[in-house]
Design an enzyme around this catalytic site. Structure first.
Site, PDB file in Angstrom:
ATOM      1  N   TYR A  55     -29.986  -1.968  46.698  1.00 47.56           N
ATOM      2  CA  TYR A  55     -29.484  -3.411  46.546  1.00 47.56           C
ATOM      3  C   TYR A  55     -30.078  -4.236  47.486  1.00 47.56           C
ATOM      4  O   TYR A  55     -30.695  -3.780  48.706  1.00 47.56           O
ATOM      5  CB  TYR A  55     -27.937  -3.607  46.874  1.00 47.56           C
ATOM      6  CG  TYR A  55     -27.267  -2.965  45.780  1.00 47.56           C
ATOM      7  CD1 TYR A  55     -27.640  -2.779  44.511  1.00 47.56           C
ATOM      8  CD2 TYR A  55     -25.691  -2.945  46.031  1.00 47.56           C
ATOM      9  CE1 TYR A  55     -26.929  -2.147  43.461  1.00 47.56           C
ATOM     10  CE2 TYR A  55     -24.811  -2.355  45.006  1.00 47.56           C
ATOM     11  CZ  TYR A  55     -25.391  -2.221  43.794  1.00 47.56           C
ATOM     12  OH  TYR A  55     -24.638  -1.624  42.668  1.00 47.56           O
ATOM     13  N   SER A 267     -18.820 -11.637  44.392  1.00 47.48           N
ATOM     14  CA  SER A 267     -18.812 -12.868  44.836  1.00 47.48           C
ATOM     15  C   SER A 267     -19.042 -12.857  46.352  1.00 47.48           C
ATOM     16  O   SER A 267     -18.614 -12.260  46.964  1.00 47.48           O
ATOM     17  CB  SER A 267     -17.521 -13.424  44.632  1.00 47.48           C
ATOM     18  OG  SER A 267     -17.400 -14.971  45.076  1.00 47.48           O
TER      19      SER A 267
END
Ligand code: NAP
Length: 302
Positions: A55, A267
């Site tokens: 990531y 989020s």
């Protein structure tokens, strides 16, 4: 407050909403802000954290680890999930010519060692094979898992984006149950509800973990006919059930699935997270579920 869920009759409890860190490097937070963001999740009962080695182009685990290092006592409240087997060709690994998969024992072991160092933790609660590798030798993966477990580096194992046959193949070589299959589920793409993936997990009473529940934000902004139909239907249903936002309807729609997926939220805005938590009691009728299904497919049920 978010509830805890027992994963596959094992001594492992996850929060029913999971904090996903794929986009962490894009949020532009200072280390202190990353720590505050984590603590705000914990106050809401969100204790499970989803990472992957890759990531942020291999940055996100490190960014998270730096924040956790400011308050290491938080570790005991967390369940940390991370993944391995995607080899990215980027500035960190310029010798690679293409992105590819690697489920060799050597790669799995090295990836776990890197993740532990980057996250600044002693062990990983759940390690997932990120994507199916056609060169996967299930005996070799099992040997890697056994060694990592024996060394106390990884407590539990699972997979991501696996078809049922791939799941069964790996499971056939393991002594302990795979804990989950982490798959894409959102109103724009719920192929796993039709291709046997969720049926298999329901049969085994394994909770899926659902990624990109909001289609990476596309549900709010996309302009295709499908996006517009789905958004209009979600907005109608939000009005009917008294929801404040269509994201609450989307998470309620995912909760309808009988395999009981745990939603991973991507989020970086704590208010969006609070909205999702505030909506946990919303329930959809079967007809409301299928109105979203029909809006997504663009035709009625057969
Ligand atoms: P997502 O929740 O579908 O999308 C997050 C995006 O939606 C963010 O950019 C967010 O913006 C936006 N968003 C959220 N609520 C919104 C709202 N009410 N209004 C407008 N925009 C909103 O999740 P995702 O990031 O694609 O995926 C979630 C996690 O799943 C990842 O972090 C990762 O852990 C995992 N994942 C796993 C795989 C896999 O192969 N296993 C693949 C992809 C992802 P804000 O930041 O402004 O809220």
């Amino acid at each position: 407050m978010v509830n805890q869920v027992t994963m596959v009759a094992q001594q492992l409890q996850f929060s029913e909403l999971v904090q996903g860190y794929w986009r962490l490097a894009e949020w532009g937070m200072t280390t202190q802000q990353r720590l505050a963001f984590l603590e705000q999740h914990l106050e809401l009962g969100i204790t499970t954290i989803d990472h992957a080695d890759i990531y942020g182009g291999y940055q996100c685990e490190t960014l998270f680890g730096e924040a956790l290092a400011l308050k290491p006592s938080l570790r005991q409240q967390l369940q940390i999930v991370t993944k391995c087997d995607i080899n990215l060709c980027n500035a960190k690994y310029p010798q690679r010519r293409i992105n590819h998969y690697d489920t060799s024992k050597l790669h799995i072991t090295e990836s776990v060692n890197n993740s532990l160092a980057n996250l600044q933790i002693e062990n990983i609660d759940l390690l997932l094979i990120h994507r199916p590798d056609v060169l996967m030798d299930a005996d070799e993966v099992a040997a890697a898992f056994a060694e990592l477990k024996q060394q106390g580096k990884v407590n539990h194992f699972g997979v991501s984006n696996f078809a049922p046959a791939q799941f069964d193949l790996l499971q056939s070589r393991l002594d302990q149950s795979l804990v989950t299959n982490q798959v894409e589920i959102n109103p724009l793409n719920f192929e796993v509800a039709h291709d046997g993936t969720l049926d298999q997990l329901q049969m085994k009473r394994i909770h899926p973990m659902a990624w990109s529940c909001l289609a990476g934000g596309d549900i709010f902004t996309g302009s295709s006919d499908q996006h517009i139909r789905v958004r209009e239907t979600l907005t109608e249903i939000a009005f009917e059930i008294g929801a404040d936002s269509i994201n609450q309807v989307i998470y309620a729609w995912i909760r309808c699935l009988p395999s009981k997926p745990l939603a991973i939220m991507g989020s970086g805005d704590i208010e969006h997270v609070r909205l999702a938590v505030a909506g946990l009691d919303f329930r959809l009728s079967r007809e409301q579920f299928y109105r979203v299904w029909v809006a997504s497919k663009g035709h009625g049920v057969p």
